[in-house]
Design an enzyme around this catalytic site. Sequence first.
Site, PDB file in Angstrom:
ATOM      1  CE  LYS A  81      -3.958   1.982   2.570  1.00 50.51           C
ATOM      2  NZ  LYS A  81      -4.778   1.854   3.792  1.00 50.51           N
ATOM      3  CB  SER A 156      -8.029   4.045   2.719  1.00 43.05           C
ATOM      4  OG  SER A 156      -7.168   3.344   3.624  1.00 43.05           O
ATOM      5  CB  SER A 180      -8.277   1.008   5.491  1.00 41.91           C
ATOM      6  OG  SER A 180      -8.990   2.208   5.475  1.00 41.91           O
TER       7      SER A 180
END
Length: 505
Positions: A81, A156, A180
Site C-alpha cells: 500500500k 482506503s 481499511s
Amino acid sequence: MSEQLIHKTAAELADALAAGETTSVELTQAHLDRIAAVDAGVHAFLHVDAEGALAQAAESDARRAAGEARHLLDGVPIAVKDVLATQGLPTTCGSKILEGWVPPYDATVVRRIKDAGLPILGKTNMDEFAMGSSTEHSAYGPTRNPWDQTRIPGGSGGGSAAAVAAFEAPLALGTDTGGSIRQPGAVTGTVGVKPTYGGVSRYGLVALANSLDQVGPVTRTVLDSALLHELIGGHDPLDSTSVDAPVGAYVEAARQGATGDLAGLRVGVIKELAGDGWQAGVMARFAETVELLEKLGAEVTEISCPTFVHAMATYYLILPAECSSNLAKFDAMRYGLRVVPEGDPSAEAVMRATRDAGFGDEVKRRIMIGTYALSSGYYDAYYGQAQKVRTLISRDFAAAFESVDVLVSPTSPTTAFPLGEKLDDPLAMYLQDLATIPANLAGVPGISVPAGLADEDGLPVGFQVLAPALADERLYRVGAAVEAALTSRWGGPILAKAPNLEGPR
Ligand code: GLN
C-alpha cells in the site's frame, strides 16, 4: 503456465519454489504480465516496479539455488500500500501533495519483507492519506472492483485488495485505521487482517491516526495471511507503541482451524451490529456462517456491546484530531509539492497555496474538524469526551471477552456499491465502517473472511471475527475453519465465482 501460477496461493507458490517447480523470476514475471493485462481497468497500482521486482526475484533464485533461502516466502512477490515508505520507490499516500516523493528509508514492515526476499511488485492505490471507504478519494483516480468494474473495491486500501482479488499479486500489505484492510477484503472476496494494536510496527507508515493505525496482511486465504503476519509482526524498537511480546503461532492456528474442529469455542454475536441499514443479503450470509460455527462445535450466544453505537461518532472526533496534527508536516518545505503564489512568496502564503492545491476535499474536511475539536474551549467538550467514550468501548470489549472467546459480526453493512454513489455524502461513506471501527478504538485484532455472495447483487460478503488484544491466533483458527467449510460447500474458492476474473480481459 503463467495463468496457473497467478491462481496459486502464496503458500502454494512457496511450496512450488521449494520443490524447484518454478523460479521467482518466472512467477514474478507472471504477475507483472497479469498487471500489464488487467490493471488499466482495475487500477490497483499507482507504481509498478517491474525492473526492481525482477532484480529481487533473480537474487532470490540465486539464494535458493545455493540452498540459502531466507524464508518460506523468499521469492514470492508482494504488493505494498502506497502509505508505507519504500526506499527508492515513490510513496504518495494517494495524494498530490506527495507526488514524486521518494523516501530515503524503508518502513520496518517493508524492511522485513525485503530481508525475507519477497520481490515488491509495486505500490497500491488508496484513498488520500487513507481517508475513505471506496478508494475514490485517491488523487490519482479510483480503483475498480475486479468483480464489477462499475463498483468500489472498498477503502482506503482498495488497491491492495483489488490487486489480490484480480490475481495481480498473491500477497499485499494494507493498513487499517477504522477498517481499511477488513472492509476492502469483505467487498472483494479476499481475506484481511487488522492485528492487535502494537503487534506490527508502524515505523515508516505515514500516520493517519497514530493511536488507531495498524499494518496487516491482505491475501486470498487465511493461511497466507498467517504466513505474512508472522513475517511482519513482532517488536520494533523504532516504534514506541510496539508491543514487546513474542509473535503468535498464526500459521499453526490456521492449520488447526482448517481441520474444522471448533469444539468448546465460545462465540458472541454482537447484538448492536445488525438492524436498519444492514443489507438483507449481508445478514443472510452472516446468519448462515454463525450456524456453520455452531455445526463445527462452537457455542454461540448473543452479546450486547451497548457503547458500540457511539463508536463512529467517537472515531470521527479522535481520528480528525490526530490527523489534523499529523498532516501539519506537509508544509511545502519538507516534502513533495510546493506552490509559490505569484506576488507573495511568504512562508504562510506558500503553505496555504500548497495545501490548497495538494490536499483533496476529504482531507481538508478532516483537518478542519480536527482543528476545531482540539481548539481551546472545545477540547473538553469534543476530544476529551471522545476519549472517555473510547474507554467505555474498551470496557464493553473486556466485559464481552469474559464470557466469549471471539466476537463476530458482518464486516460491512453492504456489498460493494457503485462508484460515485456515496462520494457526495460523507456520512453514508463513514457508515461503511460501523462494524470495523470499534476494534481500532480498543486496539483489538480482527479478520474478515469471505462468507458468500449476497442474493440481491451476487457480490461478496465479509464475515468479521474479533479477538482480545494479543489473542490474534483465534482469528486464524476461526477464520480458517469458516474458510475450509465454506470453500468445500462452494466447491472452490469464492474468487472462482467472480464473473470477470479468469483469463485476460
Ligand atoms: N474508512 C475509514 C476512514 O475513512 C477507515 C480508514 C482506514 O482504516 N484507513 O477513516
